[in-house]
Motif scaffolding. Structure first.
Motif, PDB file in Angstrom:
ATOM      1  N   GLY A   1     -12.800   2.213  -6.624  1.00  0.00           N
ATOM      2  CA  GLY A   1     -11.398   2.483  -6.322  1.00  0.00           C
ATOM      3  C   GLY A   1     -11.178   3.922  -5.889  1.00  0.00           C
ATOM      4  O   GLY A   1     -10.451   4.204  -4.929  1.00  0.00           O
ATOM      5  N   LEU A   2     -11.839   4.824  -6.594  1.00  0.00           N
ATOM      6  CA  LEU A   2     -11.728   6.243  -6.240  1.00  0.00           C
ATOM      7  C   LEU A   2     -12.283   6.511  -4.850  1.00  0.00           C
ATOM      8  O   LEU A   2     -11.664   7.190  -4.035  1.00  0.00           O
TER       9      LEU A   2
ATOM     10  N   PHE B   1      -9.997   5.409  -2.236  1.00  0.00           N
ATOM     11  CA  PHE B   1      -8.858   6.334  -2.138  1.00  0.00           C
ATOM     12  C   PHE B   1      -9.255   7.557  -1.309  1.00  0.00           C
ATOM     13  O   PHE B   1      -8.515   8.017  -0.437  1.00  0.00           O
TER      14      PHE B   1
ATOM     15  N   ARG C   1      -7.509   9.369   7.264  1.00  0.00           N
ATOM     16  CA  ARG C   1      -6.195   9.789   7.764  1.00  0.00           C
ATOM     17  C   ARG C   1      -6.276  11.206   8.332  1.00  0.00           C
ATOM     18  O   ARG C   1      -5.696  11.520   9.360  1.00  0.00           O
TER      19      ARG C   1
ATOM     20  N   VAL D   1       2.333   6.323   1.814  1.00  0.00           N
ATOM     21  CA  VAL D   1       1.063   5.600   1.694  1.00  0.00           C
ATOM     22  C   VAL D   1       0.154   6.300   0.682  1.00  0.00           C
ATOM     23  O   VAL D   1      -0.630   5.652  -0.021  1.00  0.00           O
ATOM     24  N   GLU D   2       0.279   7.610   0.576  1.00  0.00           N
ATOM     25  CA  GLU D   2      -0.546   8.353  -0.375  1.00  0.00           C
ATOM     26  C   GLU D   2      -0.091   8.091  -1.807  1.00  0.00           C
ATOM     27  O   GLU D   2      -0.902   7.914  -2.719  1.00  0.00           O
TER      28      GLU D   2
ATOM     29  N   GLY E   1      -1.178   4.703  -2.793  1.00  0.00           N
ATOM     30  CA  GLY E   1      -2.600   4.709  -3.120  1.00  0.00           C
ATOM     31  C   GLY E   1      -2.852   5.254  -4.511  1.00  0.00           C
ATOM     32  O   GLY E   1      -3.689   4.734  -5.262  1.00  0.00           O
ATOM     33  N   ALA E   2      -2.126   6.313  -4.863  1.00  0.00           N
ATOM     34  CA  ALA E   2      -2.294   6.895  -6.194  1.00  0.00           C
ATOM     35  C   ALA E   2      -1.811   5.921  -7.269  1.00  0.00           C
ATOM     36  O   ALA E   2      -2.427   5.800  -8.337  1.00  0.00           O
TER      37      ALA E   2
ATOM     38  N   LEU F   1      -4.426   3.397  -7.810  1.00  0.00           N
ATOM     39  CA  LEU F   1      -5.505   3.939  -8.643  1.00  0.00           C
ATOM     40  C   LEU F   1      -5.093   3.935 -10.109  1.00  0.00           C
ATOM     41  O   LEU F   1      -5.869   3.561 -10.992  1.00  0.00           O
TER      42      LEU F   1
END
Lengths: 452, 543
Positions: free
Chosen positions: A208-209, A212, A219, B154-155, B158-159, B162
């Motif tokens: 998962g990390l 990310f 991006r 989007v960031e 994503g966090a 997580l």
């Protein structure tokens, strides 16, 4: 899972892999009597650099070709005699990338030795513009082991870190590992042998990390011009390697024994001269431990590519890790005065000591069975020096190639090339032994087929 | 003979990066020697620097994490050293490698585990608030702090994903830990961007990017609350606001530390606290003195750059240094300033400026003797930005032993007077011969083995620093007053700020503006720095 990014090096690799069948067409380019093995266990590669040059009368083998002799009094290479049939010793290989530009020396030598590249920058800022052989091969072939490659220092000039030998594809110095415990952890950390079964949950979290981070890097990369994208490409490559290792966590490793973990050495113990002499006295002990760990790493297939710096560097160093060498400054008192009887003999004793370490490593490789033979049969150890002789010359470099090389080379010979042969040819041949379909390695002016 | 042709005079045209620099008026009008050639204000700025991303230095990463979490040192990632640029750690070309990526994964995990409980205690969820909005609010705050800009949707999503992964059948702490590790290990934390958004024929940097640029360049760390506020308000578009921030940031504790870092890396002084010398040969080289040498230099440097005359003239020619009783006694000064480092006069001595401080002098010596060549090369390359000719192959000096009954200069002269050596050594050696007035540890001396030391010489191939000198002070004052040194200081400042050599087409304007303002103000490096900060090149990028 985030969008897949294919780095240039991986794309190159895939293209090369697709055309691997054509490799044999060029396989005999350099030394016509290269033998081609059909199938063999994977090849391992270690590049070793020592510094301050050879003493030719002691280092150069006697005799010629198959009849070369390294078994004479004070021969620098005598400790390698037990492996004579697995050696190629070279004469007349120059660091032409440097000699042609009058840029020879202690700083440019390491930058050119395993890259075959010209250098830019002066002093310890000298860097090549392309990758060293260990990194080049690891980027293309190292993807099936936990670590693509490892860069190690057994001893060197701690104060300045000016003696690198491994470089990235863009020619940046790669960091080295100095401490035995760090080298061990890097190679064997978290690895307890084939039977270990890591928990599933940590694996999912790590994935998962990485997803990310990959998304973030992609991006950022999308906003950059190509010249800047390279920074993110290298980062993405690094993250993909983490990802690859996560995926491999639960797959069984090769049957092998994990060596005992070394004790924690202190900074003073690993130091060069600028921290005192404690470190020098421990050089033999630390060197053996590191060679043991690396041999086990090859045996356990933790990595297949490595580079190793074995030199006190070019600042004042005492040389007292070898009995009866009592100089206070190897570089100035011995290297610069190699042609005088006393200093030459002392410098040779240091070179003999290094030969003993190389021989020790070859013996370790031979002690591991591997496929149809031993690990030594499936390895290439290339030992070079940043200078030919200590007076800043790069002609007739001391090069020894050791190991069976999967039968790719007919070993047990002294190869005396025409005077002034670029050492790029040797690097090219090794790359080709790894099935890299290349006609040159390093600077393109020094193609294998070019004369001289 | 100049290292790089970055001072090429631009042609004609017009540009808004030429504005007068506001602020930092020195008390006295600057002295601009008539012989100096001050370039005109740049007039054609056509090209701008290209958009880029820059990996933080290890020290910048450490500072950023400490600023965000107040983390103790043990929990910070231990990252491999990166390649330097002319000795400087800020290096825009730096790339990561596998060791860095792995160290960051491991280090970010350790740090996140250490700080997650505190972060959880600070969640401050409303009494009836659901978990998601409360956690998202915290993640947005932490992400903004670590990325040095607001998060995109989007960031944040994503966090949150997580967090949810870590939280799944586990505690809130575990969720926060994974999300925090995500932020710390992310490229958006490790790189600062100079990308901007397209606005007309250029890219306009975001206020957050401008704030980061100012902050990392001048303090080696992330924007503080005042810079963040200025970014939020959009005020950093204003050149005057930016140059006022230069003054503020340089004078703060982190700014002064960054000035020390700049000069330590410029002159390769970082190893000074670890130098070893034979105690029998150098009884004055006590641990107490050694420990003070870099502090002396760094305090002096911060004093120079935050004072009235941040010039090469002061840096290399100052008749003062910073010493306490121990250092003052070591230098043989009559002042006894007390237990704290204090500004003390060097009047009446041969010592002037940073090149006559023991940090530089001992870093450029061998263990048992001085090295006129090492010192000569360092003075030429580092203080004057002159590239020495490379050592020739197959020629190696045989200097002889320090115990010979000669002065070091005599022993060196034996080989350098050889015609094949002298061609280069007559260029390299003179600064080292001038500094022979100081021993391998920087102590003043006039004789060696009972023989008088000759500290006279003639500097050549060094632009307007050329000329004869009769001793260290004379040499250092000549060097300090030269345009060669003034230009070199400006070049070093810009290299350190930019993390690259300012030799791209897009840099010509900022370089010329910096030189114009710097030289016209008597070589004032802070004026040069402000000219750069005020220029379009600071806040715009090419398409």
């Amino acid at each position: 899972m985030s969008q897949r990014y294919q780095s240039p090096s991986r794309r190159t690799f895939l293209r090369l892999a697709a055309s691997a069948g054509t490799a044999s067409l060029f396989g005999r380019l350099l030394w016509p009597d290269v033998a081609e093995a059909q199938t063999a266990p994977p090849l391992r590669y270690l590049g070793i650099m020592t510094m301050n040059g050879k003493v030719p009368t002691y280092w150069n083998p006697q005799g010629a070709g198959d009849a070369f002799n390294i078994d004479f009094p004070d021969s620098s290479l005598r400790p390698l005699q037990p492996f004579r049939s697995k050696l190629l010793v070279f004469r007349n290989l120059d660091l032409k990338v440097l000699t042609d530009r009058r840029t020879t020396g202690h700083y440019t030598g390491p930058a050119a030795l395993f890259t075959g590249s010209t250098t830019t920058g002066t002093g310890n800022a000298a860097v090549p513009s392309s990758a060293s052989l260990d990194v080049y091969l690891a980027n293309r072939l190292g993807g099936s082991t936990p670590l693509r490659s490892i860069q190690i220092v057994t001893h060197a000039d701690w104060c300045s870190d000016e003696s690198n030998l491994s470089y990235s594809e863009s020619g940046q110095k790669l960091p080295n590992l100095w401490f035995p415990q760090d080298i061990y952890t890097r190679l064997f950390g978290g690895f307890t042998g084939p039977s270990s079964t890591p928990a599933v949950d940590p694996k999912a979290r790590r994935q998962g990390l990485v997803d990310f981070w990959l998304a973030d890097a992609n991006r950022m990369r999308a906003q950059l011009a190509p010249s800047e994208q390279r920074k993110l490409d290298v980062h993405l490559d690094g993250l993909r390697d983490v990802e690859r290792r996560i995926a491999a966590l639960s797959s069984p490793a090769a049957s092998c024994s994990v060596p005992p973990a070394p004790r924690n050495y202190t900074r003073e113990e690993v130091s060069g001269h600028c921290w005192g002499l404690t470190g020098e006295r421990l050089i033999p002990e630390r060197t053996r431990i590191i060679l043991d760990v690396l041999a086990h790493a090859f045996a356990c297939d933790r990595t297949r590519f490595a580079s190793m710096l074995m030199s006190t560097g070019i600042r004042a160093a005492f040389g007292n890790y070898v009995t009866d060498v009592t100089t206070q400054d190897i570089h100035s008192d011995l290297g610069h005065r190699w042609y005088e009887p006393g200093p030459g003999a002392a410098l040779n004793r240091l070179n003999v000591w290094t030969s003993e370490q190389v021989a020790y490593f070859l013996g370790k490789l031979q002690s591991f069975s591997d496929g149809d033979g031993t690990l030594l049969d499936h390895s290439i150890v290339l030992w070079g020096n940043e200078l030919s002789v200590g007076t800043h010359e790069n002609t007739d470099q001391p090069f020894v190639l050791a190991g069976g090389a999967n039968g790719r080379f007919r070993t047990g010979r002294l190869i005396t090339s025409p005077v002034g042969t670029p050492h790029n040819r040797l690097l090219t041949s090794i790359a080709r032994a790894f099935d890299q379909n290349v006609t040159h390695f390093g600077h393109p002016d020094y193609r294998a087929s070019s004369p001289g | 003979m100049h290292t790089r042709l970055i001072w090429a005079v631009a042609g004609v045209g017009l540009c808004s990066c030429t504005g007068e620099i506001i602020g930092a008026r020195s008390a006295q009008p600057p002295v601009v020697p008539a012989e100096w050639s001050v370039p005109p204000l740049p007039v054609d700025c056509g090209a701008l620097p290209a958009p880029s991303v820059r990996l933080l230095t290890n020290a910048e990463i450490e500072r950023s994490l400490t600023a965000a979490f107040g983390a103790n040192g043990a929990a910070l990632p231990v990252l491999p050293a990166g390649p330097r640029l002319d000795g400087f750690t800020p290096n825009a070309g730096r790339e990561v490698n596998q060791l860095w990526v792995d160290a960051m994964e491991e280090g970010s995990a350790r740090l996140a585990a250490a700080v997650a409980p505190d972060v959880e205690r600070g969640l401050a969820c409303g009494a009836s608030e659901a978990e998601e909005p409360c956690v998202r609010r915290a993640l947005s705050r932490w992400g903004t702090a670590l990325y040095r800009r607001p998060l995109a949707a989007v960031e944040l999503d994503g966090a949150w994903a997580l967090y949810s992964l870590g939280r799944r059948s586990d505690t809130v702490t575990a969720g926060l830990q994974l999300a925090l590790q995500g932020f710390v290990g992310a490229p958006s934390f490790a790189y600062r961007t100079e990308l901007g958004v397209v606005a007309g024929r250029a890219r306009r940097l975001s206020p957050w990017e401008i704030a980061s640029q100012l902050s990392f360049n001048l303090t080696g760390g992330p924007p503080d609350s005042e810079l963040q506020e200025l970014a939020r308000s959009g005020a950093l578009e204003d050149a005057q606001v930016r140059t006022a921030q230069v003054d503020r940031l340089l004078r703060g504790g982190e700014g002064r530390a960054q000035l020390g870092r700049f000069v330590d890396e410029w002159f390769d002084l970082e190893n000074v606290p670890h130098l070893s010398r034979d105690p029998a040969a150098f009884p004055a080289f006590t641990p107490a003195v050694k420990e003070r040498l870099l502090r002396e230099t760094n305090t002096f440097v911060a004093d120079v750059f935050t004072g009235d005359a941040p010039t090469a003239r002061t840096l290399f020619g100052a008749d003062f240094t910073w010493a306490d009783d121990t250092l003052s006694g070591f230098y043989g000064l009559s002042d006894r300033p007390g237990a704290a480092l204090t500004r003390v006069s060097l009047a009446g001595t041969e010592r002037r400026g940073i090149l006559a401080q023991a940090a530089f002098l001992s870093a450029r010596s061998h263990d048992l003797e001085t090295s006129p060549i090492l010192r000569g090369v360092a003075v030429r390359t580092r203080a004057l930005c002159l590239e020495p000719p490379p050592p020739p192959p197959n020629i190696v000096p045989q200097i002889g032993s320090p115990s010979e009954p000669k002065t070091t200069r005599e022993r060196y002269a034996q080989h350098t007077s050889n015609p094949s050596c002298w061609g280069c050594h007559r260029i390299i050696d003179p600064p080292g011969f001038a500094l022979e007035g100081f021993d391998a540890f920087g102590l003043s001396r006039t004789e060696e083995h009972g023989f008088p030391i000759d500290t006279t010489g003639t500097l050549i191939e060094a632009g307007d620093a050329n000329g004869a000198f009769v001793g260290p002070r004379d040499f250092l004052e000549r060097l300090a007053q030269s345009q060669q040194a003034a230009d070199c200081l400006i070049e070093k400042v810009l290299t350190f700020q930019l993390g690259r050599h300012a030799d791209a087409a897009g840099d010509a304007c900022l370089v010329q503006a910096a030189r114009h303002h710097g030289l016209r103000s008597g070589g004032n490096a802070v004026e040069a720095l402000k000219a750069y900060v005020a220029s379009d090149a600071f806040i715009r990028r090419s398409l």
